[in-house]
Design a protein around this motif. Structure first.
Motif, PDB file in Angstrom:
ATOM      1  N   SER A 181      57.457 -67.221   4.517  1.00 40.22           N
ATOM      2  CA  SER A 181      58.202 -68.476   4.442  1.00 40.22           C
ATOM      3  C   SER A 181      59.685 -68.155   4.365  1.00 40.22           C
ATOM      4  CB  SER A 181      57.763 -69.307   3.231  1.00 40.22           C
ATOM      5  OG  SER A 181      58.034 -68.609   2.034  1.00 40.22           O
ATOM      6  N   LYS A 182      60.501 -69.141   4.688  1.00 41.79           N
ATOM      7  CA  LYS A 182      61.946 -68.935   4.651  1.00 41.79           C
ATOM      8  C   LYS A 182      62.624 -70.268   4.391  1.00 41.79           C
ATOM      9  CE  LYS A 182      63.797 -65.691   6.827  1.00 41.79           C
ATOM     10  NZ  LYS A 182      64.313 -64.692   7.798  1.00 41.79           N
ATOM     11  N   PHE A 183      63.661 -70.236   3.545  1.00 44.78           N
ATOM     12  CA  PHE A 183      64.439 -71.435   3.279  1.00 44.78           C
ATOM     13  C   PHE A 183      65.603 -71.526   4.255  1.00 44.78           C
ATOM     14  CE2 PHE A 183      62.248 -71.161  -0.774  1.00 44.78           C
ATOM     15  CZ  PHE A 183      62.001 -72.500  -1.063  1.00 44.78           C
ATOM     16  N   LEU A 184      65.890 -72.738   4.667  1.00 39.98           N
ATOM     17  CA  LEU A 184      67.033 -73.004   5.515  1.00 39.98           C
ATOM     18  C   LEU A 184      68.301 -72.639   4.758  1.00 39.98           C
ATOM     19  CD1 LEU A 184      67.025 -74.427   8.348  1.00 39.98           C
ATOM     20  CD2 LEU A 184      67.824 -76.458   7.159  1.00 39.98           C
ATOM     21  N   HIS A 185      69.285 -72.068   5.443  1.00 35.05           N
ATOM     22  CA  HIS A 185      70.575 -71.819   4.817  1.00 35.05           C
ATOM     23  C   HIS A 185      71.663 -71.868   5.865  1.00 35.05           C
ATOM     24  CE1 HIS A 185      69.891 -67.755   6.379  1.00 35.05           C
ATOM     25  NE2 HIS A 185      71.199 -67.580   6.285  1.00 35.05           N
ATOM     26  N   SER A 186      72.861 -72.082   5.396  1.00 34.63           N
ATOM     27  CA  SER A 186      74.022 -72.142   6.287  1.00 34.63           C
ATOM     28  C   SER A 186      74.671 -70.781   6.361  1.00 34.63           C
ATOM     29  CB  SER A 186      75.029 -73.176   5.755  1.00 34.63           C
ATOM     30  OG  SER A 186      76.262 -73.046   6.418  1.00 34.63           O
ATOM     31  N   PHE A 187      74.948 -70.300   7.591  1.00 36.88           N
ATOM     32  CA  PHE A 187      75.673 -69.039   7.742  1.00 36.88           C
ATOM     33  C   PHE A 187      77.086 -69.150   7.169  1.00 36.88           C
ATOM     34  CE2 PHE A 187      73.297 -67.243  11.697  1.00 36.88           C
ATOM     35  CZ  PHE A 187      72.185 -67.066  10.893  1.00 36.88           C
ATOM     36  N   GLN A 188      77.643 -70.353   7.201  1.00 36.99           N
ATOM     37  CA  GLN A 188      79.024 -70.537   6.773  1.00 36.99           C
ATOM     38  C   GLN A 188      79.167 -70.474   5.253  1.00 36.99           C
ATOM     39  OE1 GLN A 188      79.893 -74.275   8.655  1.00 36.99           O
ATOM     40  NE2 GLN A 188      80.463 -73.326  10.602  1.00 36.99           N
ATOM     41  N   THR A 189      78.208 -71.059   4.529  1.00 39.98           N
ATOM     42  CA  THR A 189      78.292 -71.074   3.064  1.00 39.98           C
ATOM     43  C   THR A 189      77.304 -70.130   2.404  1.00 39.98           C
ATOM     44  OG1 THR A 189      76.657 -72.863   2.818  1.00 39.98           O
ATOM     45  CG2 THR A 189      78.966 -73.507   3.189  1.00 39.98           C
ATOM     46  N   GLY A 190      76.246 -69.748   3.139  1.00 41.21           N
ATOM     47  CA  GLY A 190      75.196 -68.919   2.553  1.00 41.21           C
ATOM     48  C   GLY A 190      74.259 -69.681   1.650  1.00 41.21           C
ATOM     49  N   LEU A 191      74.417 -71.014   1.586  1.00 37.62           N
ATOM     50  CA  LEU A 191      73.631 -71.831   0.670  1.00 37.62           C
ATOM     51  C   LEU A 191      72.642 -72.706   1.428  1.00 37.62           C
ATOM     52  CD1 LEU A 191      76.545 -73.024  -1.662  1.00 37.62           C
ATOM     53  CD2 LEU A 191      74.995 -71.083  -2.023  1.00 37.62           C
ATOM     54  N   VAL A 192      71.622 -73.165   0.696  1.00 37.19           N
ATOM     55  CA  VAL A 192      70.694 -74.157   1.247  1.00 37.19           C
ATOM     56  C   VAL A 192      71.446 -75.465   1.399  1.00 37.19           C
ATOM     57  CG1 VAL A 192      68.583 -75.458   0.814  1.00 37.19           C
ATOM     58  CG2 VAL A 192      68.700 -73.038   0.204  1.00 37.19           C
ATOM     59  N   PRO A 193      71.330 -76.163   2.533  1.00 36.27           N
ATOM     60  CA  PRO A 193      72.065 -77.421   2.722  1.00 36.27           C
ATOM     61  C   PRO A 193      71.730 -78.439   1.640  1.00 36.27           C
ATOM     62  CG  PRO A 193      71.091 -76.686   4.789  1.00 36.27           C
ATOM     63  CD  PRO A 193      70.530 -75.811   3.713  1.00 36.27           C
ATOM     64  N   GLU A 194      72.716 -79.305   1.322  1.00 35.32           N
ATOM     65  CA  GLU A 194      72.500 -80.330   0.301  1.00 35.32           C
ATOM     66  C   GLU A 194      71.358 -81.253   0.701  1.00 35.32           C
ATOM     67  OE1 GLU A 194      76.019 -82.430  -0.742  1.00 35.32           O
ATOM     68  OE2 GLU A 194      77.153 -80.622  -1.260  1.00 35.32           O
ATOM     69  N   ASN A 199      62.318 -64.189  11.532  1.00 34.97           N
ATOM     70  CA  ASN A 199      63.631 -63.548  11.638  1.00 34.97           C
ATOM     71  C   ASN A 199      64.627 -64.579  12.145  1.00 34.97           C
ATOM     72  OD1 ASN A 199      62.503 -61.100  10.921  1.00 34.97           O
ATOM     73  ND2 ASN A 199      62.194 -60.465  13.038  1.00 34.97           N
ATOM     74  N   HIS A 200      65.771 -64.657  11.485  1.00 34.10           N
ATOM     75  CA  HIS A 200      66.769 -65.668  11.845  1.00 34.10           C
ATOM     76  C   HIS A 200      67.583 -65.156  13.025  1.00 34.10           C
ATOM     77  CE1 HIS A 200      69.405 -69.056   9.961  1.00 34.10           C
ATOM     78  NE2 HIS A 200      69.098 -69.267  11.214  1.00 34.10           N
ATOM     79  N   ILE A 201      67.478 -65.810  14.159  1.00 30.35           N
ATOM     80  CA  ILE A 201      68.114 -65.334  15.380  1.00 30.35           C
ATOM     81  C   ILE A 201      69.508 -65.925  15.553  1.00 30.35           C
ATOM     82  CG2 ILE A 201      67.905 -65.179  17.880  1.00 30.35           C
ATOM     83  CD1 ILE A 201      65.833 -63.573  16.316  1.00 30.35           C
ATOM     84  N   SER A 202      69.645 -67.234  15.404  1.00 28.57           N
ATOM     85  CA  SER A 202      70.935 -67.862  15.664  1.00 28.57           C
ATOM     86  C   SER A 202      71.017 -69.211  14.966  1.00 28.57           C
ATOM     87  CB  SER A 202      71.176 -68.029  17.167  1.00 28.57           C
ATOM     88  OG  SER A 202      70.093 -68.717  17.766  1.00 28.57           O
ATOM     89  N   GLN A 203      72.252 -69.697  14.867  1.00 25.79           N
ATOM     90  CA  GLN A 203      72.501 -70.992  14.225  1.00 25.79           C
ATOM     91  C   GLN A 203      73.619 -71.708  14.963  1.00 25.79           C
ATOM     92  OE1 GLN A 203      74.410 -71.880  10.054  1.00 25.79           O
ATOM     93  NE2 GLN A 203      72.223 -71.519   9.754  1.00 25.79           N
ATOM     94  N   LEU A 204      73.458 -73.013  15.134  1.00 29.93           N
ATOM     95  CA  LEU A 204      74.439 -73.820  15.840  1.00 29.93           C
ATOM     96  C   LEU A 204      74.837 -74.993  14.952  1.00 29.93           C
ATOM     97  CD1 LEU A 204      74.411 -74.775  19.549  1.00 29.93           C
ATOM     98  CD2 LEU A 204      74.726 -76.572  17.874  1.00 29.93           C
TER      99      LEU A 204
END
Length: 790
Positions: A623-636, A669-674
């Motif tokens: 399993s994997k939690f969503l996170h932002s590459f910009q903040t490193g945090l799980v979105p609000e 594996n996290h490949i990319s984020q837009l």
């Protein structure tokens, strides 16, 4: 070819390994260095091997030796293994531990019984021993220090005579801080003291070359990156001592309450499983999986760990690329200034101070700032604009869905000033068709094409369905959505397919799925099965609670149903038999996706989590939690709205209102984020084209954006004015869902907030979205309107 991600020659690859070894030695990362020696097999460290033998660490000595040669490789190799095991046997006799000695003889020495006569004779002599003092030749084993020293001398002779090892005994002469000095040639601002940046580069290299033991040893010795997935492997496999050891490298139970809870949980579970083993009870893998989910939350909240979970973005094989750039300059340089030089005599030793090969403001930066760039101000040339983590000279095509490990975050994709973005503002700039509709059924919340593309079904917010049919002859199918208007189908019975509605409007979560000529659908109430020919309700089931939130068809007439209580039911509605009930989310299920080639089910939830389930035993794989590459945090906002497999059945698209992510199944594996511009947020929907070459994204701004799948570059933006009816455009009008045509990759249907459905595709003169037959600067923009992190 050496290096898993790029083509370089053997010497260059060996040079890099040696430079990394030198760095590890200088920083006193002993365990990492030893592991790299074993995994790379480039340098047999006789001094280290001797230390291990002197300490009597026999298993460790065999492991080190086995990395370079096997018992049956040669007579010299066989003799080395024999001497190690013989010594272990004799020391056991010296301790009067006959049981251990017999065990060593039976398991370790008996394999030599078919060896050459000399070893066989020694075996017979050893077996007859009861006390070492009975044999003058072996009596020296009674003194461990002197006997081990003599053993080391014997082993040194065997190593030098061993053809497999003899060319791996000399470590090249390398200057101190050689690797960081070379990096500084390309990144002048990089300082030797900034070790963390260099560690990241080495970490990526080790991961790509699959030097896993070195990688995780380095994580523990440097403490700059905590690999949550590696830690999770120990948890889910019940290797509690290893889990505790890995965690101890970063924190201890006295640091804070989160650390204390993690250590106590490990110790508690270790004790409970020990009790279970005594009672011969099977291991509870589900319990371990739940425990790991708890650990992930504790890790993300732990001040000692939360800043060690992000990995900087960088190009693939970045360290290899940097070394290649240096050598591409160094070899010609040597040949020019040293007439007698050749490729065999050129090395990295005493590398001279030279002008910067490439310029970058920082080894970490995605792109250097404009200040201080070594460019002619009048040239406008951007070709030297590079960083030590990203190589902008590489072809964009080479970044297509890279094969990455979850321990290494994907790289940043720059905004390109060379890409020309097609903006579509007018109906004349594309082909658009407003589907006929005489009803007002509220917002279109679900939309799907049939497998052949001959009909389209919409589900509205008011729980009613609409069905459009195209003529079934081949010519009309080829012209559908362009010149031929479909029929809003209504059976002679005048029935309307209407779902049960939830008692509480906030629970009206809509979902449906097609199975042949049957439609399974729900809007917060029971699940209904409709006939698409007659619109008759054939059956209803799954009376809430819980409320069905999503379902998909699986092989063997199975369905996977997601519910608002966070559970997933694998069930056959025809036989009414339940195959499995899956628990792993903490909030309602939002979407399900199945990969036929991998035979896995992926679920998303309103807990910002993705879970992968094995479709054979229905165990949670990861399993994997969503996170932002910009903040490193799980979105609000934690809701993952939609997931979808790429046609390759491996890459997974995840849609959140603030970002779009691509993962690789089954490991996630996290490949990319837009991340689109703020003016376009929230994202309302996204889907792959049928050929998987582009991603269609709809936004609350009314824009429909077409991104290239391989690069995440924005190819085309279709504005609301291009497809909406004049007089209806407002801030409240925008697409909520997109349906991609199953065989025409450039054709999509949009379901709008006003209840209408539009089908759009490029003009006939255009090859595809974003590729025009001519260039007119008035039709293009040079900005992306989004940030892509890949």
């Amino acid at each position: 070819m050496y290096g898993s991600k790029m083509c370089i020659d053997k010497d260059m690859y060996t040079h890099l390994i040696i430079l990394i070894m030198k760095f590890l030695e200088e920083e006193n990362f002993k365990e990492s260095l030893q592991a790299l020696e074993q995994e790379s097999k480039i340098f047999f460290n006789m001094h280290r091997f001797g230390e291990i033998v002197m300490n009597g660490e026999w298993e460790k000595a065999e492991k080190y030796l086995s990395a370079f040669t096997k018992l049956d490789d040669s007579n010299h190799s066989k003799k080395m293994f024999f001497e190690l095991r013989k010594h272990k046997y004799c020391e056991a006799l010296c301790r009067h531990d006959r049981t251990e000695a017999d065990n060593i003889f039976r398991k370790d020495l008996k394999v030599f019984s078919v060896s050459q006569n000399r070893i066989n004779c020694e075996l017979a002599e050893l077996l007859a021993l009861k006390d070492l003092r009975e044999n003058e030749q072996l009596s020296w084993y009674t003194n461990a220090t002197s006997s081990r020293a003599k053993l080391i001398d014997n082993l040194k002779l065997l190593v030098k005579e061993n053809r497999i090892l003899q060319d791996k005994l000399i470590f090249p002469c390398v200057n101190n801080s050689a690797l960081s000095s070379l990096i500084k040639l390309i990144c002048p601002s990089f300082e030797k003291e900034t070790k963390e940046e260099l560690i990241y580069l080495i970490h990526q290299f080790l991961n790509e070359e699959e030097f896993k033991e070195t990688l995780h040893k380095l994580e523990q010795e440097t403490r700059v990156f905590f690999d949550i997935n590696y830690f999770g492997e120990y948890i889910t496999s019940g290797e509690w001592d290893n889990a505790e050891k890995y965690l101890s490298a970063f924190t201890n139970m006295n640091k804070n309450t989160y650390s204390a809870k993690m250590f106590s949980q490990i110790q508690r579970q270790k004790y409970l499983e020990a009790v279970d083993r005594q009672q011969k009870l099977p291991s509870d893998f589900a319990e371990r999986a739940h425990l790991f989910d708890d650990f992930k939350v504790l890790v993300e909240r732990n001040p000692m760990l939360q800043d060690k979970l992000k990995f900087p973005s960088m190009d693939k094989s970045r360290l290899l690329s940097l070394i290649k750039q240096i050598m591409d300059w160094w070899v010609p340089y040597c040949i020019n200034v040293m007439p007698n030089a050749n490729n065999e005599t050129i090395s990295l030793k005493d590398f001279p101070t030279v002008s910067n090969l490439r310029y970058a403001s920082s080894i970490i930066a995605d792109k250097p700032s404009q200040e201080g760039r070594p460019l002619d101000a009048s040239s406008g040339d951007d070709s030297n604009d590079s960083s030590c983590f990203n190589d902008n000279n590489q072809s964009r095509e080479s970044t297509s869905l890279p094969d990455a490990d979850s321990a290494v975050c994907p790289k940043s994709l720059e905004k390109s000033v060379n890409l020309k973005l097609q903006l579509i503002n007018e109906p004349s700039e594309c082909r658009t068709l407003l589907l006929p509709d005489n009803s007002f059924g509220g917002r279109v919340v679900r939309l799907i094409y049939s497998h052949s593309g001959d009909f389209l079904v919409a589900l509205t917010q008011t729980a009613t369905h609409k069905l459009w049919k195209w003529q079934s002859n081949k010519q009309s199918l080829e012209e559908e959505n362009v010149n031929v208007e479909p029929q809003l189908y209504q059976p002679s019975s005048k029935l309307v397919m209407t779902n049960d509605i939830a008692a509480d409007p906030k629970d009206s979560i809509s979902c449906f799925a097609l199975r042949g000529s049957h439609l399974f659908s729900a809007s917060g109430g029971k699940i209904s099965i409709f006939s698409l020919e007659t619109f008759q309700t054939l059956a209803t089931f799954a009376n809430p609670p819980p409320i069905a939130t999503y379902f998909i068809l699986l092989p063997q007439d199975l369905f996977a149903f997601g519910f608002d209580d966070s559970s997933i039911l694998v069930h056959c509605p025809f036989t009414k038999k339940t195959k499995a009930k899956l628990k792993g989310h903490q909030n309602r299920i939002t979407c399900l996706a199945y990969s036929l080639s991998l035979n896995v089910l992926v679920s998303s939830g309103a807990d910002a989590q993705l879970c992968v389930w094995d479709a054979v035993g229905w165990k949670k794989l990861c399993s994997k939690f969503l996170h932002s590459f910009q903040t490193g945090l799980v979105p609000e906002t934690t809701v993952v709205n939609h997931i979808q497999f790429h046609p390759d059945q491996i890459h997974l698209l995840s849609i959140h209102e603030g970002q779009i992510d691509v993962y690789e199944a089954p490991t996630l594996n996290h490949i990319s984020q837009l991340v689109p511009d703020k003016m376009d947020l929230p994202i309302t929907y996204a889907t792959y084209s049928c050929d998987g070459k582009c991603i269609y994204v709809s936004c609350k701004s009314g824009h429909v954006k077409v991104f290239d799948t391989s690069t995440l570059e924005l190819r085309c933006q279709i504005n609301l004015t291009a497809y909406a009816q004049p007089g209806t455009i407002s801030l409240e009008l925008y697409p909520l869902v997109i349906a991609a045509h199953p065989s025409e990759p450039n054709r999509i249907a949009l379901g709008l907030t006003n209840g209408r459905v539009h089908v759009i595709e490029p003009l006939e003169s255009e090859v595809e979205w974003g590729k025009l037959p001519f260039t007119d600067s008035r039709e293009f923009s040079t900005t992306f309107g989004s940030t892509a992190l890949e």
